[in-house]
Enzyme design. Structure first.
Site, PDB file in Angstrom:
ATOM      1  N   SER A   1       1.238  -1.008  -0.233  1.00  0.00           N
ATOM      2  CA  SER A   1       0.051  -0.016  -0.221  1.00  0.00           C
ATOM      3  C   SER A   1       1.112   0.804  -0.070  1.00  0.00           C
ATOM      4  O   SER A   1       0.334   1.874  -0.896  1.00  0.00           O
ATOM      5  CB  SER A   1      -1.133  -0.289   1.379  1.00  0.00           C
ATOM      6  N   THR A   2       2.567   1.211   0.539  1.00  0.00           N
ATOM      7  CA  THR A   2       3.045   2.217   0.626  1.00  0.00           C
ATOM      8  C   THR A   2       4.085   2.155   0.220  1.00  0.00           C
ATOM      9  O   THR A   2       4.478   0.571  -0.335  1.00  0.00           O
ATOM     10  CB  THR A   2       2.772   3.240   2.303  1.00  0.00           C
TER      11      THR A   2
ATOM     12  N   GLU B   1      -3.903  -1.713   7.357  1.00  0.00           N
ATOM     13  CA  GLU B   1      -4.555  -0.255   6.421  1.00  0.00           C
ATOM     14  C   GLU B   1      -5.799   0.565   7.483  1.00  0.00           C
ATOM     15  O   GLU B   1      -6.090  -0.912   7.349  1.00  0.00           O
ATOM     16  CB  GLU B   1      -4.238   0.440   4.979  1.00  0.00           C
TER      17      GLU B   1
ATOM     18  N   ASP C   1      -2.850  -8.586   8.753  1.00  0.00           N
ATOM     19  CA  ASP C   1      -1.763  -9.113   9.405  1.00  0.00           C
ATOM     20  C   ASP C   1      -1.441 -10.298   8.631  1.00  0.00           C
ATOM     21  O   ASP C   1      -1.737 -11.139   9.031  1.00  0.00           O
ATOM     22  CB  ASP C   1      -2.010  -9.002  10.720  1.00  0.00           C
TER      23      ASP C   1
ATOM     24  N   LEU D   1       7.098  -5.590   3.606  1.00  0.00           N
ATOM     25  CA  LEU D   1       6.507  -5.403   5.154  1.00  0.00           C
ATOM     26  C   LEU D   1       7.765  -4.182   5.334  1.00  0.00           C
ATOM     27  O   LEU D   1       8.580  -4.719   5.554  1.00  0.00           O
ATOM     28  CB  LEU D   1       6.657  -7.138   6.019  1.00  0.00           C
TER      29      LEU D   1
ATOM     30  N   TYR E   1      18.232  -2.231   2.964  1.00  0.00           N
ATOM     31  CA  TYR E   1      19.292  -1.164   2.960  1.00  0.00           C
ATOM     32  C   TYR E   1      20.345  -1.112   3.427  1.00  0.00           C
ATOM     33  O   TYR E   1      20.520  -2.298   4.444  1.00  0.00           O
ATOM     34  CB  TYR E   1      18.223  -0.443   3.751  1.00  0.00           C
TER      35      TYR E   1
ATOM     36  N   TYR F   1      21.697   2.200  11.890  1.00  0.00           N
ATOM     37  CA  TYR F   1      21.493   0.989  11.207  1.00  0.00           C
ATOM     38  C   TYR F   1      22.220   0.194  10.803  1.00  0.00           C
ATOM     39  O   TYR F   1      21.475  -1.007  11.508  1.00  0.00           O
ATOM     40  CB  TYR F   1      21.177   2.174  10.044  1.00  0.00           C
TER      41      TYR F   1
ATOM     42  N   THR G   1       9.865   7.873   3.354  1.00  0.00           N
ATOM     43  CA  THR G   1       8.494   6.263   3.477  1.00  0.00           C
ATOM     44  C   THR G   1       7.970   6.580   5.318  1.00  0.00           C
ATOM     45  O   THR G   1       9.188   7.468   5.990  1.00  0.00           O
ATOM     46  CB  THR G   1       9.020   4.988   3.499  1.00  0.00           C
TER      47      THR G   1
HETATM   48  P1  NAD Z   1       7.112   2.059   4.417  1.00  0.00           P
HETATM   49  O1  NAD Z   1       6.043   1.953   5.639  1.00  0.00           O
HETATM   50  O2  NAD Z   1       5.816   2.406   3.314  1.00  0.00           O
HETATM   51  O3  NAD Z   1       5.441   0.384   3.709  1.00  0.00           O
HETATM   52  C1  NAD Z   1       5.482  -0.295   4.634  1.00  0.00           C
HETATM   53  C2  NAD Z   1       4.437  -1.458   4.144  1.00  0.00           C
HETATM   54  O4  NAD Z   1       3.888  -2.667   4.792  1.00  0.00           O
HETATM   55  C3  NAD Z   1       2.529  -1.086   3.654  1.00  0.00           C
HETATM   56  O5  NAD Z   1       2.187  -1.392   2.902  1.00  0.00           O
HETATM   57  C4  NAD Z   1       2.316  -1.486   5.104  1.00  0.00           C
HETATM   58  O6  NAD Z   1       0.235  -1.299   4.919  1.00  0.00           O
HETATM   59  C5  NAD Z   1       2.871  -3.297   4.832  1.00  0.00           C
HETATM   60  N1  NAD Z   1       2.264  -3.362   6.788  1.00  0.00           N
HETATM   61  C6  NAD Z   1       3.002  -3.439   7.796  1.00  0.00           C
HETATM   62  N2  NAD Z   1       2.479  -4.389   8.915  1.00  0.00           N
HETATM   63  C7  NAD Z   1       2.169  -4.965   8.197  1.00  0.00           C
HETATM   64  C8  NAD Z   1       1.309  -6.590   8.584  1.00  0.00           C
HETATM   65  N3  NAD Z   1       1.490  -6.868  10.144  1.00  0.00           N
HETATM   66  N4  NAD Z   1       0.588  -6.665   7.969  1.00  0.00           N
HETATM   67  C9  NAD Z   1       0.222  -6.728   6.362  1.00  0.00           C
HETATM   68  N5  NAD Z   1       1.026  -5.807   5.588  1.00  0.00           N
HETATM   69  C10 NAD Z   1       2.328  -5.516   6.781  1.00  0.00           C
HETATM   70  O7  NAD Z   1       7.770   0.817   5.008  1.00  0.00           O
HETATM   71  P2  NAD Z   1       9.021   1.414   3.043  1.00  0.00           P
HETATM   72  O8  NAD Z   1       9.859   2.143   3.812  1.00  0.00           O
HETATM   73  O9  NAD Z   1       8.768   0.748   1.398  1.00  0.00           O
HETATM   74  O10 NAD Z   1       9.677  -0.463   3.536  1.00  0.00           O
HETATM   75  C11 NAD Z   1       9.837  -1.830   2.728  1.00  0.00           C
HETATM   76  C12 NAD Z   1      10.797  -2.646   2.668  1.00  0.00           C
HETATM   77  O11 NAD Z   1      11.950  -1.326   2.031  1.00  0.00           O
HETATM   78  C13 NAD Z   1      11.378  -2.513   4.264  1.00  0.00           C
HETATM   79  O12 NAD Z   1      12.056  -3.905   3.941  1.00  0.00           O
HETATM   80  C14 NAD Z   1      12.313  -2.117   4.012  1.00  0.00           C
HETATM   81  O13 NAD Z   1      13.329  -2.149   5.063  1.00  0.00           O
HETATM   82  C15 NAD Z   1      13.411  -1.138   2.557  1.00  0.00           C
HETATM   83  N6  NAD Z   1      13.621  -0.606   2.273  1.00  0.00           N
HETATM   84  C16 NAD Z   1      13.347   0.529   2.216  1.00  0.00           C
HETATM   85  C17 NAD Z   1      14.357   2.040   3.005  1.00  0.00           C
HETATM   86  C18 NAD Z   1      13.768   3.038   2.782  1.00  0.00           C
HETATM   87  O14 NAD Z   1      14.607   4.288   2.165  1.00  0.00           O
HETATM   88  N7  NAD Z   1      12.258   3.416   3.111  1.00  0.00           N
HETATM   89  C19 NAD Z   1      14.808   1.834   1.382  1.00  0.00           C
HETATM   90  C20 NAD Z   1      15.671   0.564   1.307  1.00  0.00           C
HETATM   91  C21 NAD Z   1      14.837  -0.442   1.490  1.00  0.00           C
END
Ligand code: NAD
Length: 421
Positions: free
Chosen positions: A73-74, A98, A134, A162, A247, A257, A297
């Site tokens: 979703s995001t 969500e 979940d 996730l 990351y 981190y 994010t």
């Molecule tokens: P985000 O917060 O934008 O998205 C998280 C997603 O997980 C959402 O769709 C949310 O609804 C879902 N979610 C959370 N808990 C849940 C649950 N219990 N059941 C079902 N869905 C659930 O996060 P993001 O930053 O896009 O991170 C996603 C991945 O990318 C992670 O592994 C993160 O470590 C990795 N990542 C992020 C970055 C960054 O800078 N944001 C960089 C590299 C890697």
């Protein structure tokens, strides 16, 4: 009907409201980038002109088949859903967690993002379904199995994206993910998002239990459970590919981190990728971790020091014309590594690296040069904090070009293809 003027109510790294039209506009922009990227055409109006990953990539075109996106979703998961569906015409099942709207309250941003993704998919004759629940739970896993069996068939791709603060076990045990250093306390620069001030902050080192809990939430165990379950049910097509996101980041956030609790969880995720790869390799299939670039994010805003680092990074990368957001990164992931007909290129540890531009030597040298001089007073001069704030507001649908924020809008919008639990 719940028509109202929606105002932002941002508190630190969360917003209590989300704007449905702003979220819809964000999704439409991402869909355009996803389509252009998959065709290998130049990306225009994406705010990333000059990003080599997004422009002129010889796209891996062709259809993808069926894709499951966990965390759809995001952020990176939404970008993956949109690239798979609109770029490669995959039939996609997404899972997210969500909050839906009520008569008086707006939904969360991810909900509105999916309302628009569903609307657009329907307009283009694409199958897109969502389970809101979940993903750690057995109920949601079983629901996904049922939906796949009845409506989709075996999967060609599974994206695990996730980012969760906690995980609840079947017996009610709750594990909380923490963002703490391991082995020694952290002290260094931080950022107070409530007051927009650069601070000196101190974070205690994590206990053994906190490390284990963070690995439980953000490590590879749940990814493995999904893949083993789907494999056991005959729902992974020959040649199925799965990817989870990680990351690494720079020296300036390493204590909190890379060498912190979340870094331990990511090590576990990588180890899991190797195990799953052994299960899936053959006929082009396999399991990979993709190390992505730092982007704004909901999840990344919560990590100490990361918002400050990203503000500097964006300035440095924009100066060089190499800045990318989640959708440009995932366009690149599919076009160069995971899309139909592509073979992933990996580093010595077997990881796909989309953070190559972020970690480029000249980029990091410039970040390091500016870091000691960062203060509340120098934010405007040494960072793109204004850009960071804009991206942050946009996460919730605010500050998006072309949206009339003075106009009342319907907040009670529903996701049409919501799979009931
Ligand atoms: P985000 O917060 O934008 O998205 C998280 C997603 O997980 C959402 O769709 C949310 O609804 C879902 N979610 C959370 N808990 C849940 C649950 N219990 N059941 C079902 N869905 C659930 O996060 P993001 O930053 O896009 O991170 C996603 C991945 O990318 C992670 O592994 C993160 O470590 C990795 N990542 C992020 C970055 C960054 O800078 N944001 C960089 C590299 C890697």
């Amino acid at each position: 009907m719940s028509v109202q003027v929606v105002e932002p109510r941002i508190r630190g790294f969360i917003s209590l409201t989300a704007h449905p039209d702003g979220c819809a506009a964000n999704v439409r922009r991402q869909i355009e980038v996803a389509k252009a990227g998959a065709l290998g055409a130049g990306v225009s109006g994406a705010g990333v002109s000059g990003a080599p990953g997004a422009q002129g990539v010889p796209g891996a075109s062709g259809e993808l088949g069926n894709a499951l996106v966990l965390g759809s979703s995001t952020g990176y998961g939404l970008a993956s859903l949109l690239v798979a569906a609109f770029g490669y015409r995959a039939s996609t099942l997404g899972v997210c967690f969500e909050k839906e709207p009520s008569e008086t309250k707006t939904a969360t941003a991810g909900w509105y993002n999916l309302v628009e993704a569903h609307r657009a998919a329907e307009g283009e004759g694409l199958r897109l379904e969502t389970i809101n629940g979940d993903a750690f739970s057995a109920e949601v896993k079983q629901q996904a199995v049922r939906a796949l069996r009845e409506d989709f068939g075996p999967l060609d791709m599974v994206v695990y994206s996730l980012a969760a603060p906690r995980r609840r076990g079947a017996d009610g045990t709750v594990w909380n993910s923490v963002l703490k250093p391991v082995g020694a306390p952290y002290s260094g620069k931080g950022f107070d998002l409530r007051r927009n001030e650069v601070t000196e902050m101190a974070v205690e080192e994590a206990t053994e239990e906190e490390i284990a809990a963070t690995v439980k939430v953000m490590g590879g165990e749940d990814w493995r459970e999904w893949i083993e379950l789907l494999g056991g049910e005959g729902l992974l097509a020959p040649g199925c590919r799965t990817v989870a996101y990680s990351y690494i980041g720079p020296e300036v956030t390493a204590e909190i981190y890379r060498h912190g609790t979340i870094g331990k969880a990511k090590e576990d995720l990588e180890a899991t990728a190797h195990e799953l790869d052994a299960m899936l390799s053959g006929e082009g299939g396999g399991a990979w971790v993709s190390v992505n670039k730092g982007v704004v994010t909901q999840a990344s805003s919560a990590i100490p020091a990361v918002p400050l680092y990203l503000s500097v990074l964006f300035d440095v990368m924009k100066d060089r014309g190499i800045h990318e957001g989640p959708i440009e990164q995932i366009v690149r992931l599919f076009a160069e590594h995971l899309g139909p007909g592509r073979s992933p290129r990996t580093d010595a540890a077997g990881r796909i690296r989309l953070d190559d531009l972020e970690l480029r030597e000249d980029v990091q040298a410039e970040v390091l040069r500016r870091w000691p001089s960062l203060s509340t007073e120098t934010l405007g001069e040494l960072t793109d904090f204004a850009g960071y704030q804009r991206y942050f507001e946009e996460l919730f649908g605010f500050g998006v070009e072309g949206v009339d924020y003075a106009a009342p809008t319907e907040v009670n919008r529903q996701i049409p293809q919501l799979v009931a639990l």
